[in-house]
Design a protein around this motif. Structure first.
Motif, PDB file in Angstrom:
ATOM      1  N   UNK A  23       0.866  -1.243  -0.020  1.00  0.00           N
ATOM      2  CA  UNK A  23      -0.200   0.017  -0.090  1.00  0.00           C
ATOM      3  C   UNK A  23       0.598   1.141  -0.010  1.00  0.00           C
ATOM      4  N   UNK A  24       1.935   1.564   0.941  1.00  0.00           N
ATOM      5  CA  UNK A  24       3.184   2.470   1.061  1.00  0.00           C
ATOM      6  C   UNK A  24       3.609   2.920  -0.219  1.00  0.00           C
ATOM      7  N   UNK A  25       3.749   1.361  -1.262  1.00  0.00           N
ATOM      8  CA  UNK A  25       4.367   1.993  -1.663  1.00  0.00           C
ATOM      9  C   UNK A  25       4.460   1.708  -3.091  1.00  0.00           C
ATOM     10  N   UNK A  26       3.310   0.871  -3.127  1.00  0.00           N
ATOM     11  CA  UNK A  26       3.114   0.851  -5.148  1.00  0.00           C
ATOM     12  C   UNK A  26       2.001   1.843  -5.002  1.00  0.00           C
ATOM     13  N   UNK A  46      -0.452   4.141  -3.134  1.00  0.00           N
ATOM     14  CA  UNK A  46       0.014   5.565  -2.328  1.00  0.00           C
ATOM     15  C   UNK A  46       0.925   5.792  -2.632  1.00  0.00           C
ATOM     16  N   UNK A  47       2.215   5.592  -2.974  1.00  0.00           N
ATOM     17  CA  UNK A  47       3.569   5.665  -3.046  1.00  0.00           C
ATOM     18  C   UNK A  47       3.595   6.657  -4.696  1.00  0.00           C
ATOM     19  N   UNK A  48       2.745   5.667  -5.693  1.00  0.00           N
ATOM     20  CA  UNK A  48       2.537   5.763  -6.880  1.00  0.00           C
ATOM     21  C   UNK A  48       1.338   7.579  -6.871  1.00  0.00           C
ATOM     22  N   UNK A  49       1.082   7.636  -6.038  1.00  0.00           N
ATOM     23  CA  UNK A  49       0.456   8.976  -6.238  1.00  0.00           C
ATOM     24  C   UNK A  49       0.539  10.144  -5.018  1.00  0.00           C
ATOM     25  N   UNK A  50       1.942   9.821  -4.220  1.00  0.00           N
ATOM     26  CA  UNK A  50       2.561  10.617  -3.973  1.00  0.00           C
ATOM     27  C   UNK A  50       1.401  10.565  -2.454  1.00  0.00           C
ATOM     28  N   UNK A 101       1.862   8.165  -0.120  1.00  0.00           N
ATOM     29  CA  UNK A 101       2.191   7.364   1.088  1.00  0.00           C
ATOM     30  C   UNK A 101       1.899   7.570   2.283  1.00  0.00           C
ATOM     31  N   UNK A 102       1.523   7.572   3.402  1.00  0.00           N
ATOM     32  CA  UNK A 102       2.180   7.952   4.300  1.00  0.00           C
ATOM     33  C   UNK A 102       2.436   7.267   5.581  1.00  0.00           C
ATOM     34  N   UNK A 103       3.456   6.273   4.814  1.00  0.00           N
ATOM     35  CA  UNK A 103       4.466   5.637   5.486  1.00  0.00           C
ATOM     36  C   UNK A 103       5.466   5.378   4.165  1.00  0.00           C
ATOM     37  N   UNK A 104       6.200   5.962   3.119  1.00  0.00           N
ATOM     38  CA  UNK A 104       7.146   5.399   2.205  1.00  0.00           C
ATOM     39  C   UNK A 104       8.288   4.625   3.543  1.00  0.00           C
ATOM     40  N   UNK A 105       9.112   3.566   2.231  1.00  0.00           N
ATOM     41  CA  UNK A 105       9.902   3.023   2.920  1.00  0.00           C
ATOM     42  C   UNK A 105      10.543   3.950   3.311  1.00  0.00           C
ATOM     43  N   UNK A 106      12.121   3.438   4.158  1.00  0.00           N
ATOM     44  CA  UNK A 106      11.749   2.618   5.091  1.00  0.00           C
ATOM     45  C   UNK A 106      10.786   1.794   6.334  1.00  0.00           C
ATOM     46  N   UNK A 107       9.539   2.818   6.191  1.00  0.00           N
ATOM     47  CA  UNK A 107       8.246   2.204   7.167  1.00  0.00           C
ATOM     48  C   UNK A 107       8.685   2.127   8.246  1.00  0.00           C
ATOM     49  N   UNK A 108       9.335   3.710   8.961  1.00  0.00           N
ATOM     50  CA  UNK A 108       9.344   4.096  10.087  1.00  0.00           C
ATOM     51  C   UNK A 108       7.873   4.336  11.514  1.00  0.00           C
ATOM     52  N   UNK A 109       6.758   4.435  10.632  1.00  0.00           N
ATOM     53  CA  UNK A 109       5.699   4.159  11.767  1.00  0.00           C
ATOM     54  C   UNK A 109       5.694   2.857  11.906  1.00  0.00           C
ATOM     55  N   UNK A 110       5.524   2.273  10.565  1.00  0.00           N
ATOM     56  CA  UNK A 110       4.802  -0.237  10.554  1.00  0.00           C
ATOM     57  C   UNK A 110       6.124   0.122  11.911  1.00  0.00           C
TER      58      UNK A 110
END
Length: 183
Positions: free
Chosen positions: A83-86, A88-92, A94-103
């Motif tokens: 969800x966060x990489x592909x 939501x990341x596609x639409x800019x 992403x609320x927790x992009x890579x490296x997934x700090x919130x996760x």
């Protein structure tokens, strides 16, 4: 039956005064005195003593230690990453992009809460094992004491029978006129 019976049983079966009995020994003698069964289901006895928190810890540990939880949690993690990489990341967005700090924060919090709960459940299991050992000891002691009582009764019956036979032999010798010196 009375406490006098308990004192008598303690002295005759265990060679102790009732005041010197261990709790398990007292329980067994009370069961013998009252003619009650000694055996108990460990799970039922432990569940009767369990608090709400202990039962909740057991449930959490049972769920957290299952394959269903592991598989479901792995699916959630992969879903989060996709969800966060592909997506939501596609639409800019992403609320927790890579490296997934919130996760990572959420996983750390889950581990911090889950570990003590699992330890509580393990402590409860250890207490349940100790209770099981105590109940097993009571059953074994009861069986041993009952066997001793049966042996005592058999010995009394044998001695009574031998006395009857000796008396019959004496009567027979008296009837035949045989004295002890002649035998």
């Amino acid at each position: 039956m009375t406490d006098t019976d308990l004192h008598r049983l303690a002295h005759s079966l265990l060679g102790k005064s009732a005041d010197a009995l261990e709790p398990e020994e007292a329980n067994v003698l009370i069961d013998i005195r009252d003619q009650l069964p000694t055996s108990q289901d460990v799970a039922d006895a432990a569940d009767e003593r369990a608090t709400v928190g202990e039962r909740l810890a057991d449930r959490v540990a049972a769920i957290g230690g299952s394959w269903g939880f592991i598989i479901g949690f792995a699916l959630v993690l992969f879903g989060w990453m996709i969800l966060n990489t592909d997506i939501l990341g596609h639409f800019h967005l992403a609320f927790d992009p890579y490296p997934y700090i919130f996760l990572n924060l959420m996983l750390s919090m889950l581990a911090a809460v889950q570990a003590p709960i699992i330890m509580m459940s393990q402590n409860r299991q250890a207490a349940k094992d100790r209770l099981g050992a105590s109940l097993d000891y009571e059953v074994n002691l009861r069986a041993e004491l009952e066997i001793m009582r049966i042996h005592e009764k058999l010995d009394d019956l044998i001695m009574a029978r031998l006395d009857e036979l000796a008396a019959g032999q004496e009567a027979l010798f008296a009837h035949l006129g045989v004295t002890r010196r002649d035998r």
